[in-house]
Design a protein around this motif. Structure first.
Motif, short mmCIF file in Angstrom:
data_model
loop_
_atom_site.label_atom_id
_atom_site.label_comp_id
_atom_site.label_asym_id
_atom_site.label_seq_id
_atom_site.Cartn_x
_atom_site.Cartn_y
_atom_site.Cartn_z
N VAL A 186 0.87 -1.18 0.00
CA VAL A 186 0.00 0.00 0.00
C VAL A 186 0.90 1.22 0.00
CG1 VAL A 186 -1.79 1.28 1.22
CG2 VAL A 186 -1.80 -1.22 1.28
N LEU A 187 0.72 2.08 -1.00
CA LEU A 187 1.50 3.30 -1.10
C LEU A 187 0.64 4.50 -0.69
CD1 LEU A 187 3.25 2.82 -4.57
CD2 LEU A 187 4.07 2.12 -2.31
N GLY A 188 1.24 5.45 0.01
CA GLY A 188 0.56 6.69 0.33
C GLY A 188 0.60 7.64 -0.86
N PRO A 189 -0.14 8.74 -0.78
CA PRO A 189 -0.13 9.73 -1.87
C PRO A 189 1.26 10.26 -2.20
CG PRO A 189 -1.96 10.14 -0.37
CD PRO A 189 -1.10 9.10 0.29
N ASP A 190 2.16 10.22 -1.21
CA ASP A 190 3.54 10.69 -1.44
C ASP A 190 4.43 9.61 -2.02
OD1 ASP A 190 3.63 9.05 0.76
OD2 ASP A 190 4.71 10.45 2.05
N GLY A 191 3.87 8.42 -2.26
CA GLY A 191 4.66 7.32 -2.80
C GLY A 191 5.35 6.47 -1.76
N ALA A 192 5.28 6.89 -0.49
CA ALA A 192 5.91 6.12 0.57
C ALA A 192 5.12 4.85 0.86
CB ALA A 192 6.02 6.96 1.84
N THR B 275 5.48 -3.66 -6.07
CA THR B 275 5.56 -2.24 -5.76
C THR B 275 5.56 -1.40 -7.03
OG1 THR B 275 6.80 -2.71 -3.73
CG2 THR B 275 6.89 -0.46 -4.56
N GLY B 276 6.26 -1.87 -8.06
CA GLY B 276 6.28 -1.15 -9.32
C GLY B 276 4.90 -1.06 -9.95
N ASP C 221 -5.62 10.72 -5.40
CA ASP C 221 -4.55 11.41 -4.68
C ASP C 221 -3.22 10.69 -4.80
OD1 ASP C 221 -4.82 9.22 -3.01
OD2 ASP C 221 -5.35 10.36 -1.22
N GLY C 222 -3.20 9.54 -5.46
CA GLY C 222 -1.96 8.79 -5.65
C GLY C 222 -1.77 7.64 -4.70
N GLY C 223 -2.64 7.49 -3.70
CA GLY C 223 -2.57 6.30 -2.88
C GLY C 223 -2.86 5.08 -3.73
N ALA C 224 -2.11 4.00 -3.51
CA ALA C 224 -2.24 2.85 -4.40
C ALA C 224 -2.05 1.54 -3.66
CB ALA C 224 -1.22 2.94 -5.54
N VAL C 225 -2.61 0.48 -4.23
CA VAL C 225 -2.54 -0.88 -3.68
C VAL C 225 -2.20 -1.83 -4.82
CG1 VAL C 225 -3.87 -2.77 -2.67
CG2 VAL C 225 -4.26 -0.42 -1.89
N ALA C 226 -1.35 -2.79 -4.55
CA ALA C 226 -1.13 -3.88 -5.50
C ALA C 226 -0.95 -5.17 -4.71
CB ALA C 226 0.10 -3.63 -6.37
#
Length: 312
Positions: free
Chosen positions: A28-34, A196-197, A261-266
């Motif tokens: 799970v990535l936050g909107p900042d990519g972290a 992650t990519g 907002d850029g939050g992402a899940v894979a």
């Protein structure tokens, strides 16, 4: 090895007892990519299968493809083969002066059981038209027409179209040149990436500036989720329930999604099962109101006696 470092992501509970478990890799990535959450090893290299289709569509638009709205969503689709899906594929082909005979994807019946029954009842055999990747293949052919490339060899990994796809995968995932290349179930080249990519690629598509190919893909998927999957499909339901979401499923237990907002899940389920994907993804998104969409019941005599529960 995809099982290396995999962690339990979901329990299959029957009558209050854990009957089975599904392991895998989740990020799970936050909107900042972290990285906000990681389970297993999301830096493992794997094949994202059809979850890469939005990235492939970006490459096609960059190469001159001119599709919009539902037909662009169909280019990203693993569609169910319902009648409107098939008509849409024909529209893509017709627009490029092509025919169903030009499709080179592996013949198959529609994914939707009712559509498959109707197709066979009409005396039809498995077809490239009804196979779930026909929208992508029609769009690949239309891209070749727009760019003036050889159509007959469009599936070759050295073809300019597939080289453009490979470059888009490398760029949008941030993984660099894919470590592995193989053939997907539909016959198109398939390039590897990391879990992650894959999440990064979806975040970049979901947050892209207006007018860019990435934004065009995101807009089409958000506005036309039925064309991306079909009636009752998890990705279709999820996009319809979460404003601004971009999402796509892939074979062998793959799913990716990103918020505006850029939050992402894979996620990649190690055993390849699609069963735990809805509860795992909806839990990872952490958005209220998704319980029904993410629920996968465990049945006893046709009645729910448990469900697939994500580890939170």
């Amino acid at each position: 090895m995809i099982e290396d470092g995999a962690e339990v992501l979901a329990h299959v509970v029957r009558g209050g007892v854990v009957e089975s478990v599904h392991r895998g890799h989740l990020v799970v990535l936050g909107p900042d990519g972290a990285v906000r959450l990681r389970r297993g090893d999301p830096d493992v290299t794997f094949f994202a299968r059809s979850a890469l289709k939005p990235v492939q569509a970006v490459a096609m638009l960059r190469s001159g493809l001119d599709l919009h709205d539902e037909l662009l969503a169909l280019a990203c689709a693993s569609h169910s083969g319902e009648p409107a899906h098939l008509a849409g594929v024909r529209r893509i082909l017709d627009g490029a002066g092509l025919d169903v005979a030009d499709l080179q994807n592996t013949p198959a019946l529609p994914l939707d059981a009712g559509a498959a029954f109707a197709w066979r009842s009409a005396g039809n055999e498995p077809s490239s038209l009804t196979q779930n990747c026909s929208g992508k293949h029609a769009a690949m052919l239309a891209t070749c027409v727009a760019a003036g490339w050889d159509r007959a060899a469009y599936r070759g990994p050295a073809h300019p179209l597939q080289q453009a796809v490979q470059a888009a995968v490398a760029e949008l995932t941030g993984d660099g040149d894919p470590a592995h290349t193989t053939v997907d179930g539909c016959g198109a080249p398939l390039f590897s990436c990391t879990v992650t990519g894959l999440a990064r690629a979806f975040a970049r598509i979901a947050t892209a500036a207006p007018g860019t190919p990435e934004h065009r893909v995101a807009t089409a998927v958000r506005a036309h989720p039925w064309w991306l999957g079909g009636t009752g499909r998890f990705a279709t339901q999820l996009i319809g329930a979460v404003p601004g979401l971009v999402a796509k499923d892939g074979a062998e237990g793959v799913f990716a999604a990103a918020l505006p907002d850029g939050g992402a899940v894979a996620v990649k389920i190690a055993d390849g099962s699609a069963r735990p994907v809805p509860p795992v993804v909806t839990a990872a998104l952490g958005i209220e109101g998704l319980d029904e969409i993410g629920r996968v019941p465990v049945l006893g005599h046709g009645e729910p006696v448990g469900e697939v529960e994500p580890l939170r």
